[in-house]
Scaffold this motif. Structure first.
Motif, PDB file in Angstrom:
ATOM      1  N   MET A  80      42.313   8.477 -37.317  1.00 15.26           N
ATOM      2  CA  MET A  80      41.397   7.136 -36.772  1.00 15.26           C
ATOM      3  C   MET A  80      41.172   7.196 -35.429  1.00 15.26           C
ATOM      4  SD  MET A  80      43.842   4.085 -38.520  1.00 15.26           S
ATOM      5  CE  MET A  80      45.484   5.196 -38.940  1.00 15.26           C
ATOM      6  N   ARG A  81      39.977   6.656 -35.093  1.00 18.11           N
ATOM      7  CA  ARG A  81      39.631   6.568 -33.763  1.00 18.11           C
ATOM      8  C   ARG A  81      38.839   5.186 -33.671  1.00 18.11           C
ATOM      9  NH1 ARG A  81      35.616   9.715 -35.681  1.00 18.11           N
ATOM     10  NH2 ARG A  81      33.486   9.061 -35.047  1.00 18.11           N
ATOM     11  N   MET A  82      38.578   5.013 -32.411  1.00  9.31           N
ATOM     12  CA  MET A  82      37.761   3.625 -32.125  1.00  9.31           C
ATOM     13  C   MET A  82      36.251   3.659 -32.113  1.00  9.31           C
ATOM     14  SD  MET A  82      40.141   1.104 -32.524  1.00  9.31           S
ATOM     15  CE  MET A  82      38.967   0.036 -32.288  1.00  9.31           C
ATOM     16  N   GLY A  83      35.596   2.915 -32.799  1.00 13.47           N
ATOM     17  CA  GLY A  83      34.089   2.918 -32.560  1.00 13.47           C
ATOM     18  C   GLY A  83      33.695   2.051 -31.379  1.00 13.47           C
ATOM     19  N   ALA A  84      32.471   2.240 -31.137  1.00 15.63           N
ATOM     20  CA  ALA A  84      32.053   1.386 -29.720  1.00 15.63           C
ATOM     21  C   ALA A  84      32.248  -0.134 -29.826  1.00 15.63           C
ATOM     22  CB  ALA A  84      30.596   1.910 -29.326  1.00 15.63           C
ATOM     23  N   ASP A  85      31.858  -0.529 -31.076  1.00 21.52           N
ATOM     24  CA  ASP A  85      32.108  -1.903 -31.352  1.00 21.52           C
ATOM     25  C   ASP A  85      33.426  -2.703 -31.774  1.00 21.52           C
ATOM     26  OD1 ASP A  85      32.348  -0.482 -33.681  1.00 21.52           O
ATOM     27  OD2 ASP A  85      30.652  -1.935 -34.771  1.00 21.52           O
ATOM     28  N   GLY A  86      34.551  -1.805 -31.549  1.00 25.52           N
ATOM     29  CA  GLY A  86      35.902  -2.345 -31.956  1.00 25.52           C
ATOM     30  C   GLY A  86      36.348  -1.967 -33.475  1.00 25.52           C
ATOM     31  N   ARG A  87      35.337  -1.202 -33.982  1.00 32.30           N
ATOM     32  CA  ARG A  87      35.595  -1.082 -35.580  1.00 32.30           C
ATOM     33  C   ARG A  87      36.436   0.249 -35.614  1.00 32.30           C
ATOM     34  NH1 ARG A  87      30.849  -2.679 -39.468  1.00 32.30           N
ATOM     35  NH2 ARG A  87      30.245  -3.467 -37.560  1.00 32.30           N
ATOM     36  N   VAL A  88      37.579   0.388 -36.270  1.00 27.00           N
ATOM     37  CA  VAL A  88      38.278   1.485 -36.643  1.00 27.00           C
ATOM     38  C   VAL A  88      37.492   2.504 -37.629  1.00 27.00           C
ATOM     39  CG1 VAL A  88      40.264   2.363 -37.661  1.00 27.00           C
ATOM     40  CG2 VAL A  88      40.291   0.126 -36.750  1.00 27.00           C
ATOM     41  N   LEU A  89      37.305   3.734 -36.879  1.00 24.97           N
ATOM     42  CA  LEU A  89      36.564   4.764 -37.527  1.00 24.97           C
ATOM     43  C   LEU A  89      37.616   5.906 -38.060  1.00 24.97           C
ATOM     44  CD1 LEU A  89      33.770   5.349 -35.110  1.00 24.97           C
ATOM     45  CD2 LEU A  89      33.706   3.858 -37.063  1.00 24.97           C
ATOM     46  N   PHE A  90      37.338   6.254 -39.400  1.00 30.50           N
ATOM     47  CA  PHE A  90      38.277   7.346 -40.027  1.00 30.50           C
ATOM     48  C   PHE A  90      37.588   8.456 -40.078  1.00 30.50           C
ATOM     49  CE2 PHE A  90      39.761   3.062 -41.268  1.00 30.50           C
ATOM     50  CZ  PHE A  90      41.265   3.235 -41.560  1.00 30.50           C
ATOM     51  N   GLY A  91      38.295   9.759 -39.848  1.00 32.22           N
ATOM     52  CA  GLY A  91      37.839  11.134 -40.108  1.00 32.22           C
ATOM     53  C   GLY A  91      37.399  11.386 -41.636  1.00 32.22           C
TER      54      GLY A  91
END
Lengths: 367, 367, 367, 367
Positions: free
Chosen positions: A262-273
């Motif tokens: 996981m990492r963080m998107g610019a808008d506070g959204r969790v992004l998954f690989g």
């Protein structure tokens, strides 16, 4: 208790036999003030309907759904929604051959041993005709799931898998197989024509994807979203396996390979690989796309005679003439979508009851 | 509603967190006058218990079960049976590392998004520790299933499958993997030692078989035995796929190959040539052995750092130190057996309610 | 299924016998992040506890409740809350007299005919001791019902009713009868002293009032708030009647007299002239105070011998020695409050699931 | 979950509004091979039907029931039984008066506050028309209850009670009030004529008796027969109170007076001196007749204007013209019988599931 019901808060109860006067369902718990008329349901039924191509059963039924309760002036009222489809194609035929014989792979023997009686006409209650009501109820569930996109596709027919690299949702609507790989669709056309001509049948694997479902659906331990989804899909006629995300292939992966970083998107959204988990961790949705697959066995009704027994304990041979799908997996696509929709709608209401202030998206920090 | 309950008439409700004072369950609906003491339950718990070999977590817990209600003078009374295990190994450690971080593949993020709070110690409610109570409840279910033999085995570890031709139930009890193929067990020993040393993990596939279950268990459409079994197995921690009988492989078979032909035995018993169906047709048991498989993903706790995020929306790296199973699939064997037992016991009571005079065996003619 | 559970989304499952090692319950579905420690529950248990005055059973139990799961750092986590009370006063006595005899008015015969076995010590599962867990679960329910005041009072003992015109909630906490009429409380003291001395017993009527509950709780037809409340109260030991609002007296009124006229308050709030309906119309709360009453029969354990039979089909005489409440209705007050709280909490969650944007007060226009 | 369902193993789900195209129900869980055709159901519907005397609403509906599923060649099959009645008398009238106004004593306001929408035509879902389906489902339940006699009678109209000493079941079928006291029936005729002429209404009390029900129905604590029966009866429109056996009068009795003494009959049967308990002890049937009563409030629809409010928060006056029952309690008799039958059928199946070898009669010794 759930002999013929599915879901808890969004609860679907179906009834009806293949050759009775009608089939129907009751959808209980639907929130009020959602726009709903027959026109919202009929397109989904048309998509599943038999007789649409030479690759599915030629039973001719308009499958015209009627809403008998639960709406007022085009809006749901919060009271139970009764849906009904009259059975029109009950052509009178001779059931003498299957009246007392148990077709291998069918529910015939099991019903006899359980109930000591069965409506053998067209499979009675065990007919796939019941799935029409699932599709109708699924259309209601979709109204509850505003903003969630639910789609399904055939990803394997017989032993032939699609090339996932060319996945094209639009293409899946343009061939009679719901196949997202045009090249595979062409191969399947030949395969299925061959199977139909020889009176044989083929199995299939269907993949379902829900995008836009909020995180938090599901509950620990037994009220898990994936557990309920497994039951939902396994309850479809002829299904023998269910997978979430990576599914059985996960068993062959290492922990490192299977981790969805996981990492963080610019808008506070969790992004998954990746999405090996299929959007569900610990039984609860994470906000990633929810991905499930299920396997449908080859149609049990075939023209080649098989050894069997009858009600009187005599050995017989059975072959099944008449209108049948050479690959029931095709029409299982809209049915699978419907069961996914019903399961998500049910869990959305359940989640909301216990967690009214939970966020609708996977954003951090939560508050 | 079933947030933390499984089954309807034989109904199991579990509670407890990994590092709380205790875990427990309530078994409601068990018939009266069955012999039941702690000694009937303990052996199954011992079989699942951590710390038994170097291949499972070294958490040291005697897992001593106590019956707190529902029995009298060694017999069940028909009232709810409460079982309790105290958590002894709650070693005080520093949870700072995982308190606010979400371990990939774990329920951490999903719980945070759903509840906004979680007992992070040892996974809290999402810990596999909960499965101890499933095993305990499964031991009670076995008392209800007099004459039914329920067994499980590991049939795949990582990508390595057993040779089914040498299946030996006795062997499965003699290696730490519940593996019915002694040669495979030796290979797995090397594989798992390697995985453990490198801080990696492996997935697994478990197969369950119930022999002697009566025909008629299950119900049409949603109360199907296979649908409930799919939910039962998918509800086990880390499970990503469930199959009945031929499972996903059925999709690749022709209708002819998949047909389970029948003939009559000398004693009026129905004999089957094959069991592609896994003992369930139309959602109802046929009297054949009930066969199910489920896939367990590799343990998510690994020593290799993975990218993740924390509660505050910051990107972090996570690696999981401490005691863990390099292959949680091993201990899933007794858990799977328990879930199969609970599902069958529940359906036996349900079947009996509606069909008190149904036969206990697949014999014809029925009456 | 609900053998030993109550509620659907806020679901309480109790277990335990009077003379077993402990009694307990599991509260499933409680929303997360509510403050909850033992100190929030204990005062309600103390209020119900035996041995507090000479008018209730002299069984001495501290009834110290422990929370075993479902909270973390003083807050609920959304996972099941297990509560446990150890039975300390299991004084070893001779049960020879009641072991095989069926006490009139008790559950003894019914249990024998149903189960063929029973834990006869102190009534086993049918003992009013179980109600301690209802009170504990009710204390949790009150946390869910922020802003709702739930109170109960004894309004009749034996044939003696209170004067409703002098109703004083504060007074109800100052006498051992929860009686809101101080003059009646003095009369009852004499009556009950007399009954206790003669080994006789008295019945009672309890009235419950919930103020501040939002409108919209309940559902049409079977999920009615009053239907569930009737079940909740009738499920309390020794209860033989339940009324909502005007209750049985409504049968004697004319339609004109029974109408609860409405007008508008200055702030858009609906004001009612009367509350014959007890705050529930069409099964759904209106925002008025919810009012229910229930009747408790005289304690069946009396010193005067009664004719009965035993397990062997022999006629015997039975009289019940030992510690007993001459009027079990007194301790039914906190139990009734708890059941009202549990029912409301359950319906609040159910209402919220289907109607997330419903108003919390009876204001018009709604939007 | 039970928004619109009643029962667990014998489960009834109803749907439909007063002025929609049809009303219906699904009966799930009915055992197979019971004789059932429309002719088994219609007589009970005819008994409840409006328009039969001048004392009930003049709505003219043949209420012709159709069985749409679940039977085959005149026998139940174990699959869900769908029943449907078309609404024929949907006379088009002007609902302008009640469209936006809340009739006092009706569900109008509660529905508006809960759902924000309602089908106001004839009361929509809250109409007593729904009870036709209860009666139909009750007729199916009676097939399950072979050997059990279920009857009901009106024992009070307005403030006028019958003389219980002259109770005559045959007489109850010969007057339009189901009144077992011919003299009372004559008085009521005058009372009701007067009420009808003046546009007023009267309440009523109904008594139900089930004879021949086996002992053992019910379960401890929450699955109590009397708790479920209380819910069943309280769920009927306009019911405000429920009693079992002695009911509220038990509160005024001494323990000695309330004891139901037992002795042995010559044939091993337990004989009871009285039946203050109404056939249920500890929540479980004893084999004695099961006796319940419920109170119905006076019809809320009256011709005298009452103050009320409308959707827009305006004060208005409401009077209800049109066809109405001056005493809805009359038609509640067959409805109450049906709910008793459904409750007993459900508990019979539940009992059988857990206690397959329990005796069908109250005989001792049990084995």
């Amino acid at each position: 208790m759930s002999h013929n019901s599915f879901g808890h808060l969004f609860r679907v109860t179906t009834w009806g036999e293949s050759h009775g006067p009608a089939i129907g369902c009751v959808v209980d718990g639907c929130p009020p003030r959602l726009a709903l008329t027959e026109a919202d349901i009929q397109p989904f039924l048309d998509r599943r309907r038999p007789g649409q191509s030479k690759f599915v059963t030629q039973r001719q039924e308009p499958d015209q759904v009627r809403i008998l309760s639960g709406t007022f002036e085009g809006l749901t009222t919060g009271t139970p929604i009764a849906l009904l489809i009259e059975n029109q194609d009950q052509r009178s035929r001779d059931y003498g051959e299957i009246k007392d014989r148990f077709r291998p792979g069918h529910a015939d023997l099991a019903y006899e041993l359980k109930y000591g009686i069965r409506d053998y006409r067209g499979g009675g209650r065990s007919s796939a005709r019941e799935t029409a009501m699932r599709v109708a109820a699924g259309a209601v569930a979709r109204r509850v799931l505003e903003g969630v996109t639910i789609r399904g596709a055939l990803v394997q027919m017989g032993p032939d898998r699609i090339d996932r690299a060319v996945w094209d949702w639009a293409a899946a609507e343009e061939n009679p197989f719901f196949c997202p790989d045009p090249a595979a669709a062409r191969r399947w056309e030949a395969m299925l024509t061959e199977a139909r001509k020889s009176g044989s049948s083929l199995g299939a694997v269907i993949e379902l994807v829900a995008e836009g479902a909020p995180p938090g659906l599901g509950a620990p331990v037994y009220g898990k979203l994936d557990a309920d989804l497994a039951a939902a899909l396994m309850s479809i006629n002829a299904v023998k396996g269910v997978e979430i995300g990576e599914g059985f292939a996960a068993a062959a992966l290492s922990g490192e390979a299977n981790a969805d970083e996981m990492r963080m998107g610019a808008d506070g959204r969790v992004l998954f690989g990746d999405n090996h988990a299929g959007g569900i961790l610990g039984g609860i949705s994470t906000g990633q796309p929810i991905v499930a697959r299920f396997a449908v066995k080859p149609t049990s009704s075939i023209l080649t005679p098989r050894r069997s027994v009858d009600r009187f304990g005599q050995e017989v041979e059975v072959l099944t003439k008449g209108r049948h799908d050479p690959c029931v997996g095709i029409r299982a696509v809209p049915v699978g979508e419907a069961m996914l929709a019903i399961t998500l709608a049910d869990h959305l209401l359940r989640h909301r009851a216990q967690n009214p202030d939970a966020p609708g998206e996977a954003r951090l920090p939560r508050n």
